[in-house]
Design a protein around this motif. Structure first.
Motif, PDB file in Angstrom:
ATOM      1  N   GLY A 279      73.076 -12.478  70.546  1.00 22.56           N
ATOM      2  CA  GLY A 279      73.408 -12.103  69.183  1.00 22.56           C
ATOM      3  C   GLY A 279      73.845 -13.214  68.254  1.00 22.56           C
ATOM      4  O   GLY A 279      74.143 -12.961  67.079  1.00 22.56           O
ATOM      5  N   THR A 280      73.890 -14.463  68.728  1.00 29.53           N
ATOM      6  CA  THR A 280      74.283 -15.575  67.868  1.00 29.53           C
ATOM      7  C   THR A 280      73.150 -15.900  66.891  1.00 29.53           C
ATOM      8  O   THR A 280      71.989 -16.022  67.296  1.00 29.53           O
ATOM      9  CB  THR A 280      74.616 -16.828  68.695  1.00 29.53           C
ATOM     10  OG1 THR A 280      75.635 -16.504  69.646  1.00 29.53           O
ATOM     11  CG2 THR A 280      75.094 -17.966  67.803  1.00 29.53           C
ATOM     12  N   ASP A 281      73.495 -16.047  65.627  1.00 27.99           N
ATOM     13  CA  ASP A 281      72.496 -16.351  64.606  1.00 27.99           C
ATOM     14  C   ASP A 281      72.165 -17.839  64.629  1.00 27.99           C
ATOM     15  O   ASP A 281      73.047 -18.681  64.817  1.00 27.99           O
ATOM     16  CB  ASP A 281      73.026 -15.952  63.229  1.00 27.99           C
ATOM     17  CG  ASP A 281      71.954 -16.073  62.155  1.00 27.99           C
ATOM     18  OD1 ASP A 281      70.796 -15.724  62.442  1.00 27.99           O
ATOM     19  OD2 ASP A 281      72.276 -16.543  61.040  1.00 27.99           O
ATOM     20  N   SER A 282      70.890 -18.145  64.428  1.00 31.30           N
ATOM     21  CA  SER A 282      70.467 -19.547  64.412  1.00 31.30           C
ATOM     22  C   SER A 282      69.098 -19.656  63.757  1.00 31.30           C
ATOM     23  O   SER A 282      68.239 -18.782  63.948  1.00 31.30           O
ATOM     24  CB  SER A 282      70.391 -20.108  65.840  1.00 31.30           C
ATOM     25  OG  SER A 282      69.804 -21.396  65.835  1.00 31.30           O
ATOM     26  N   ILE A 283      68.893 -20.749  63.011  1.00 35.02           N
ATOM     27  CA  ILE A 283      67.565 -20.965  62.407  1.00 35.02           C
ATOM     28  C   ILE A 283      66.523 -21.320  63.458  1.00 35.02           C
ATOM     29  O   ILE A 283      65.325 -21.312  63.168  1.00 35.02           O
ATOM     30  CB  ILE A 283      67.603 -22.040  61.304  1.00 35.02           C
ATOM     31  CG1 ILE A 283      68.084 -23.387  61.870  1.00 35.02           C
ATOM     32  CG2 ILE A 283      68.465 -21.597  60.136  1.00 35.02           C
ATOM     33  CD1 ILE A 283      67.990 -24.520  60.850  1.00 35.02           C
ATOM     34  N   VAL A 284      66.971 -21.622  64.655  1.00 33.68           N
ATOM     35  CA  VAL A 284      66.020 -21.870  65.746  1.00 33.68           C
ATOM     36  C   VAL A 284      65.144 -20.641  65.961  1.00 33.68           C
ATOM     37  O   VAL A 284      63.943 -20.756  66.258  1.00 33.68           O
ATOM     38  CB  VAL A 284      66.763 -22.251  67.046  1.00 33.68           C
ATOM     39  CG1 VAL A 284      65.784 -22.320  68.224  1.00 33.68           C
ATOM     40  CG2 VAL A 284      67.488 -23.578  66.876  1.00 33.68           C
ATOM     41  N   ASN A 307      72.340 -28.644  60.039  1.00 30.40           N
ATOM     42  CA  ASN A 307      73.706 -28.128  60.193  1.00 30.40           C
ATOM     43  C   ASN A 307      73.764 -26.715  60.776  1.00 30.40           C
ATOM     44  O   ASN A 307      74.665 -25.928  60.458  1.00 30.40           O
ATOM     45  CB  ASN A 307      74.457 -28.157  58.849  1.00 30.40           C
ATOM     46  CG  ASN A 307      74.624 -29.575  58.322  1.00 30.40           C
ATOM     47  OD1 ASN A 307      74.972 -30.479  59.073  1.00 30.40           O
ATOM     48  ND2 ASN A 307      74.351 -29.767  57.041  1.00 30.40           N
ATOM     49  N   ASP A 308      72.806 -26.383  61.630  1.00 31.49           N
ATOM     50  CA  ASP A 308      72.844 -25.099  62.327  1.00 31.49           C
ATOM     51  C   ASP A 308      73.982 -25.121  63.348  1.00 31.49           C
ATOM     52  O   ASP A 308      74.036 -25.998  64.231  1.00 31.49           O
ATOM     53  CB  ASP A 308      71.503 -24.858  63.035  1.00 31.49           C
ATOM     54  CG  ASP A 308      71.461 -23.540  63.763  1.00 31.49           C
ATOM     55  OD1 ASP A 308      71.263 -22.510  63.102  1.00 31.49           O
ATOM     56  OD2 ASP A 308      71.647 -23.551  65.000  1.00 31.49           O
ATOM     57  N   ASP A 309      74.905 -24.167  63.230  1.00 34.40           N
ATOM     58  CA  ASP A 309      76.105 -24.171  64.063  1.00 34.40           C
ATOM     59  C   ASP A 309      75.790 -24.091  65.549  1.00 34.40           C
ATOM     60  O   ASP A 309      76.400 -24.797  66.372  1.00 34.40           O
ATOM     61  CB  ASP A 309      77.030 -23.004  63.673  1.00 34.40           C
ATOM     62  CG  ASP A 309      77.696 -23.214  62.321  1.00 34.40           C
ATOM     63  OD1 ASP A 309      77.753 -24.381  61.862  1.00 34.40           O
ATOM     64  OD2 ASP A 309      78.158 -22.221  61.724  1.00 34.40           O
ATOM     65  N   LEU A 310      74.856 -23.231  65.920  1.00 36.41           N
ATOM     66  CA  LEU A 310      74.537 -23.074  67.341  1.00 36.41           C
ATOM     67  C   LEU A 310      73.928 -24.350  67.899  1.00 36.41           C
ATOM     68  O   LEU A 310      74.295 -24.795  68.998  1.00 36.41           O
ATOM     69  CB  LEU A 310      73.588 -21.891  67.553  1.00 36.41           C
ATOM     70  CG  LEU A 310      73.128 -21.677  68.996  1.00 36.41           C
ATOM     71  CD1 LEU A 310      74.319 -21.413  69.911  1.00 36.41           C
ATOM     72  CD2 LEU A 310      72.117 -20.532  69.086  1.00 36.41           C
ATOM     73  N   ALA A 311      72.990 -24.947  67.165  1.00 37.23           N
ATOM     74  CA  ALA A 311      72.347 -26.175  67.636  1.00 37.23           C
ATOM     75  C   ALA A 311      73.368 -27.288  67.814  1.00 37.23           C
ATOM     76  O   ALA A 311      73.382 -27.988  68.845  1.00 37.23           O
ATOM     77  CB  ALA A 311      71.251 -26.598  66.665  1.00 37.23           C
TER      78      ALA A 311
END
Length: 396
Positions: A279-284, A307-311
């Protein structure tokens, strides 16, 4: 052209000739006086041997050097045209052949796809490529180097297991030497890269170094006193399969929590995909067009730059695990240098600081302070340079 080196030059001509020739190869252009200093041979001995090498067209008088008070010295270097060597690098999907002169300048190269080929077809392609390269070489081919993935028995010249091809215990050295009669040397890609860095890269001025190739997996090579340490059964360097966390994810080797399972590009992708599924949002996710099986490390590096937080957070996690593994290496080997290469270098700006901090906290202070941690800058060229110098070291 006359076969100048049908076997090892040191056997053909003698040990002193071999020592002088290798000093010229590694330090040239160099004067006769400096050769004598480097070898501890007498000046008359050096002069006699150099004159023989000149007469055989093995070396040439290159230019006049700078005077230190007396007559300016004449500098000696290898004659680039006195021999050729061939290097074949069999990577994941390609077979790349290079023909090099004595100064390791590439004279010809050829590239073939091996994607989808059966293991017998790859061997046939290797032999046909070598046959063509030998026939087309400008000078006599004095040695062949073959780079493969996976474990190798270097002395016997056996590819123990090439995972991209399916070879198991393939006696490449004996097959090639029986067919072409040319000395042949087999090395795995990580050791070749380490040798390349030792000869022309960041490790040029060190004698004791650990090279880490962090890509889809983690491979390593150990250099002690300037030579590859192979271990009792040629298996030294499996640092990627040392345990970092016994409760960690399963590794491809079957164990749990291996360094490779926690700090490789495969681990990077696995961590990101798992987080997105949870469920984590990411532009990946958008980069992969919703197909998580197609996520690549390059997508994650690009997302981090946006600046994608998950990446970013995942790369920092990888950095922590790299730091733990590096601390273990420092405490075990006390090396002068740990050099990191492979695809993970693309993301270094996001994990380097935490990797170094973690390594410093977990390693013994004296050992950490004596060790430099650096990143490879030679890239894929390190493999070619290392394999070529391996052949030259053996032949000359």
């Amino acid at each position: 052209m006359e076969n100048l080196i049908p076997v090892s030059y040191k056997l053909l001509k003698g040990m002193n000739e071999s020592v002088i020739l290798n000093i010229i190869r590694k330090m040239g252009p160099i004067s006769r006086a400096d050769i004598a200093k480097e070898t501890n041979l007498t000046p008359p001995t050096v002069t006699n041997i150099v004159n023989k090498l000149l007469a055989d067209n093995v070396v040439i008088e290159y230019k006049v050097g700078e005077s230190s008070g007396g007559r300016p010295p004449i500098l000696i270097k290898l004659n680039p045209d006195f021999m050729n060597i061939i290097v074949v690098h069999i990577s994941t999907y390609t077979l790349h052949q290079y023909t090099l002169d004595a100064e390791l300048n590439t004279k010809k190269s050829e590239k073939h796809s091996i994607k989808g080929l059966k293991k017998e077809e790859v061997l046939d392609l290797l032999l046909s490529t070598l046959e063509k390269a030998i026939k087309e070489a400008p000078q006599n081919v004095s040695g062949i180097g073959i780079v493969v993935r996976g474990p190798v028995k270097m002395k016997e010249g056996i590819s123990v297991f090439a995972p991209n091809i399916g070879w198991r215990n393939m006696p490449l050295k004996s097959i090639v030497e029986e067919k072409f009669g040319i000395p042949t040397y087999i090395v795995n890609d990580v050791r070749a890269m380490a040798l390349g860095e030792f000869h022309m890269g960041k490790a040029k001025d060190v004698e004791n170094m650990i090279f880490l190739k962090v890509g889809y997996g983690i491979g390593s090579a150990i250099l002690i006193n300037g030579r590859i340490y192979t271990g009792a059964s040629d298996s030294a360097g499996e640092i990627g399969h040392t345990t970092i966390d016994v409760a960690g994810p399963q590794c491809s080797c079957g164990n749990y929590g291996c360094f490779e399972a926690l700090a490789s590009e495969k681990a990077l992708v696995n961590f990101v995909v798992k987080a997105i599924k949870e469920g984590t949002d990411s532009i990946v996710y958008q980069m992969a067009e919703g197909m998580l099986d197609s996520v690549t490390p390059e997508m994650i590096y690009e997302a981090a730059k946006l600046n994608d937080d998950l990446a970013v957070s995942t790369l920092r996690t990888i950095g922590r695990y790299l730091g733990i593994g590096i601390a273990n290496i420092i405490n075990t080997f006390n090396p002068e240098l740990i050099l990191i290469g492979g695809g993970i270098v693309q993301g270094r700006e996001f994990f380097e600081d935490i990797m170094r901090e973690t390594a410093q906290k977990r390693a013994f202070e004296s050992a950490f302070n004596a060790c430099s941690i650096a990143f490879s800058e030679l890239g894929p060229n390190a493999t070619l340079i290392g394999a070529a110098n391996l052949v030259m070291d053996e032949v000359l």
